[in-house]
Scaffold this motif. Sequence first.
Motif, mmCIF file in Angstrom:
data_model
loop_
_atom_site.group_PDB
_atom_site.id
_atom_site.type_symbol
_atom_site.label_atom_id
_atom_site.label_comp_id
_atom_site.label_asym_id
_atom_site.label_seq_id
_atom_site.Cartn_x
_atom_site.Cartn_y
_atom_site.Cartn_z
ATOM 1 N N ALA A 164 4.557 -19.699 33.489
ATOM 2 C CA ALA A 164 3.670 -20.674 32.847
ATOM 3 C C ALA A 164 4.467 -21.780 32.174
ATOM 4 O O ALA A 164 4.055 -22.953 32.177
ATOM 5 N N HIS A 165 5.615 -21.443 31.597
ATOM 6 C CA HIS A 165 6.457 -22.447 30.945
ATOM 7 C C HIS A 165 6.970 -23.468 31.961
ATOM 8 O O HIS A 165 6.939 -24.684 31.703
ATOM 9 N N GLN A 167 5.681 -24.184 34.926
ATOM 10 C CA GLN A 167 4.551 -24.955 35.432
ATOM 11 C C GLN A 167 4.113 -26.022 34.428
ATOM 12 O O GLN A 167 3.799 -27.142 34.796
ATOM 13 N N ARG A 168 4.086 -25.666 33.155
ATOM 14 C CA ARG A 168 3.636 -26.600 32.131
ATOM 15 C C ARG A 168 4.637 -27.721 31.898
ATOM 16 O O ARG A 168 4.254 -28.891 31.723
ATOM 17 N N LYS A 169 5.937 -27.412 31.933
ATOM 18 C CA LYS A 169 6.947 -28.410 31.618
ATOM 19 C C LYS A 169 7.209 -29.359 32.780
ATOM 20 O O LYS A 169 7.326 -30.576 32.583
ATOM 21 N N ASN A 172 3.141 -30.185 34.566
ATOM 22 C CA ASN A 172 2.032 -30.493 33.666
ATOM 23 C C ASN A 172 0.787 -29.662 33.989
ATOM 24 O O ASN A 172 -0.346 -30.143 33.969
ATOM 25 N N VAL A 173 1.017 -28.400 34.305
ATOM 26 C CA VAL A 173 -0.081 -27.495 34.634
ATOM 27 C C VAL A 173 -0.569 -26.829 33.349
ATOM 28 O O VAL A 173 0.222 -26.326 32.551
ATOM 29 N N GLY A 174 -1.868 -26.857 33.144
ATOM 30 C CA GLY A 174 -2.459 -26.240 31.964
ATOM 31 C C GLY A 174 -3.967 -26.333 32.022
ATOM 32 O O GLY A 174 -4.539 -26.953 32.928
ATOM 33 N N LEU A 175 -4.622 -25.714 31.056
ATOM 34 C CA LEU A 175 -6.078 -25.679 31.027
ATOM 35 C C LEU A 175 -6.636 -27.096 30.896
ATOM 36 O O LEU A 175 -6.347 -27.800 29.922
ATOM 37 N N ARG A 177 -5.878 -29.805 32.148
ATOM 38 C CA ARG A 177 -4.960 -30.950 32.183
ATOM 39 C C ARG A 177 -5.123 -31.788 33.451
ATOM 40 O O ARG A 177 -4.761 -32.955 33.471
ATOM 41 N N TYR A 178 -5.638 -31.168 34.480
ATOM 42 C CA TYR A 178 -5.810 -31.885 35.747
ATOM 43 C C TYR A 178 -6.987 -32.854 35.706
ATOM 44 O O TYR A 178 -7.059 -33.799 36.486
#
Length: 220
Positions: A164-165, A167-169, A172-175, A177-178
Amino acid sequence: FTSAYSESLFAMLTFAGHAIAARGLYDTSLKRRKNAKSNRSNIRLVPYFWVLSTLLWALASYVRSNGTFSSIWLILIGIGQCFSYICIAMSAKQDDIDCIRAVTMKCVSTLCCYGILALTIAAPVFYHDARGHRFHCIESNISVFNKNEWCAQAEDSATFSLYAHVQRKHWNVGLLRYYELKQIPNFILAMPILSLSFGAAIWWIGMSWNSLIARDGPGC
């Protein structure tokens, strides 16, 4: 699909698991009808085909982490099975203590079994996170000052996920965010398949509910 990429293998394992599950559900439905005609009840707590499908989905999850979504489906199957036990008992108007105890034991056993299968599917992702933390933060010979920034986060948080880290960094994957204005063309492009998917899901829920109501299941 001639390049060496994990997507093809992931798709093969996922579709094979769904094919086994679909065939198993069909065979179980036929056996249930035969048993209903002969007044017999021979329904396993967790049919064998779910175990085979779980093994394939676990391998798919090992290939690509989004294979863990198959575990959510198994949890929903377990909840639906528990709900069917309750509906059958209520339709038979069996509200005595023994019936309530039997239905409760069926629900708890079913949820535990399907929960174990769901954890089996998600296990490769947990293994990947633990292995990455051990390799980069514990077994590495890099000094404390040169270690990755997420090592400290992993030590401070019990729910830290390496995947998850990353993907997020980096992506820019997150709840939610798309969901941006610039993505509207992509939403329009995906609208046909999304409409078909939602329609198929609604149709399946309606058919499953009608089948449950029309079926004379076993009592307590």
